[in-house]
Design a protein around this motif. Structure first.
Motif, PDB file in Angstrom:
ATOM      1  N   UNK A   2       0.812  -1.156  -0.191  1.00 24.64           N
ATOM      2  CA  UNK A   2      -0.146  -0.163  -0.225  1.00 24.64           C
ATOM      3  C   UNK A   2       1.029   1.312  -0.163  1.00 24.64           C
ATOM      4  N   UNK A   3       0.310   2.303  -0.829  1.00 26.59           N
ATOM      5  CA  UNK A   3       0.967   3.563  -0.665  1.00 26.59           C
ATOM      6  C   UNK A   3       0.141   4.424   0.235  1.00 26.59           C
ATOM      7  N   UNK A   4       1.066   4.967   1.230  1.00 27.98           N
ATOM      8  CA  UNK A   4       0.517   5.945   2.157  1.00 27.98           C
ATOM      9  C   UNK A   4       0.894   7.346   1.954  1.00 27.98           C
ATOM     10  N   UNK A   5       0.266   8.244   2.932  1.00 32.17           N
ATOM     11  CA  UNK A   5       0.664   9.776   2.481  1.00 32.17           C
ATOM     12  C   UNK A   5       0.523  10.263   4.141  1.00 32.17           C
ATOM     13  N   UNK A   6       1.663  10.890   4.554  1.00 31.51           N
ATOM     14  CA  UNK A   6       1.369  11.754   5.662  1.00 31.51           C
ATOM     15  C   UNK A   6       0.848  13.024   5.538  1.00 31.51           C
ATOM     16  N   UNK A  92     -12.095   8.721   2.119  1.00 35.22           N
ATOM     17  CA  UNK A  92     -11.927   8.385   0.876  1.00 35.22           C
ATOM     18  C   UNK A  92     -10.761   8.831   0.267  1.00 35.22           C
ATOM     19  N   UNK A  93      -9.935   9.741   0.717  1.00 36.37           N
ATOM     20  CA  UNK A  93      -8.850  10.319   0.176  1.00 36.37           C
ATOM     21  C   UNK A  93      -7.547   9.822   0.632  1.00 36.37           C
ATOM     22  N   UNK A  94      -7.612   9.412   1.946  1.00 36.03           N
ATOM     23  CA  UNK A  94      -6.351   9.109   2.905  1.00 36.03           C
ATOM     24  C   UNK A  94      -6.621   7.615   3.080  1.00 36.03           C
ATOM     25  N   UNK A  95      -5.760   6.832   2.386  1.00 37.59           N
ATOM     26  CA  UNK A  95      -5.901   5.165   2.687  1.00 37.59           C
ATOM     27  C   UNK A  95      -5.525   5.077   4.273  1.00 37.59           C
ATOM     28  N   UNK A  96      -4.295   5.640   4.837  1.00 36.17           N
ATOM     29  CA  UNK A  96      -3.883   5.402   5.965  1.00 36.17           C
ATOM     30  C   UNK A  96      -5.033   5.772   7.248  1.00 36.17           C
ATOM     31  N   UNK A  97      -5.603   6.883   7.041  1.00 37.95           N
ATOM     32  CA  UNK A  97      -6.631   7.319   7.882  1.00 37.95           C
ATOM     33  C   UNK A  97      -7.715   6.519   7.494  1.00 37.95           C
ATOM     34  N   UNK A 146       1.039  13.281  12.794  1.00 37.96           N
ATOM     35  CA  UNK A 146      -0.052  12.334  12.126  1.00 37.96           C
ATOM     36  C   UNK A 146      -1.052  11.678  13.183  1.00 37.96           C
ATOM     37  N   UNK A 147      -0.569  11.513  14.383  1.00 34.98           N
ATOM     38  CA  UNK A 147      -1.463  11.008  15.435  1.00 34.98           C
ATOM     39  C   UNK A 147      -2.284  12.118  15.822  1.00 34.98           C
ATOM     40  N   UNK A 148      -1.679  13.151  16.007  1.00 34.99           N
ATOM     41  CA  UNK A 148      -2.663  14.601  16.494  1.00 34.99           C
ATOM     42  C   UNK A 148      -3.205  15.043  15.508  1.00 34.99           C
TER      43      UNK A 148
END
Length: 197
Positions: A2-6, A92-97, A146-148
């Motif tokens: 999976x490709x993720x973004x911060x 929908x936009x952020x797979x990690x979220x 990112x947690x915040x």
């Protein structure tokens, strides 16, 4: 893999701006007109033109993930469900979220614990770092920010209430019409995350 973004560290929840854009779209404003309002007229009351452009671009991306049915329903929803539409667009936009919502928030609803501790959020990121080289390469500072951001999104959406040592988890009252649209669009992960199923 999976490709993720911060990228979530650089954005906000922007509910009021989100609802303003929905209103403009429902009044047949074009994206070009909305961009002019945002950047040239400072429609979103941002501190600079570059920040206005960032807000515009992010909201355009979020709204591009939603079918017209969401937009048409939006004005008739109560504020808490409108905020959930904003949250759905972020998922929908952020797979990690989206995975955080499914693996961590949903578990809170399933278990009925109703308390989300920092260590549970950290545990999610620890798992992702073990599973994914990209996330493993992120600094502790990025993970912390990112947690915040994730907790901020959930607090803004009314799904968490900060209680110092932990966050109280608030089960959303998802409008049945919104549930129907999510089912029609096969947005099953987001639906399960919000219903705790």
């Amino acid at each position: 893999m999976a490709k993720y973004s911060a990228h979530a560290v650089a954005v906000s929840f922007w509910y009021s701006e989100f609802s303003q854009v929905v209103d403009l779209l429902l009044n047949n404003e074009s994206w070009s007109d909305i961009k002019t309002k945002a950047v040239d007229d400072n429609y979103f009351k941002q501190s600079s033109k570059s920040r206005s452009l960032d807000v515009y671009q992010q909201l355009k991306l979020r709204l591009s993930t939603l079918d017209d049915g969401y937009l048409e329903l939006f004005p008739s929803l109560d504020i808490s469900n409108q905020k959930l539409v904003d949250l759905i667009s972020i998922m929908n936009l952020d797979s990690l979220f989206r995975e955080f919502m499914y693996e961590t928030f949903r578990n809170e609803l399933l278990l009925g614990d109703s308390k989300l501790y920092d260590y549970e959020v950290q545990s999610f990121f620890d798992r992702k770092q073990a599973e994914n080289d990209q996330v493993a390469g992120w600094t502790d500072e990025t993970i912390h920010r990112l947690s915040g951001s994730y907790l901020f999104f959930l607090r803004e959406a009314g799904l968490l209430k900060n209680n110092n040592e932990y966050d109280d988890v608030v089960r959303p009252l998802l409008d049945i019409r919104l549930q129907d649209i999510m089912r029609e669009q096969n947005n099953n992960v987001a639906l399960a995350s919000l219903l705790g199923r």
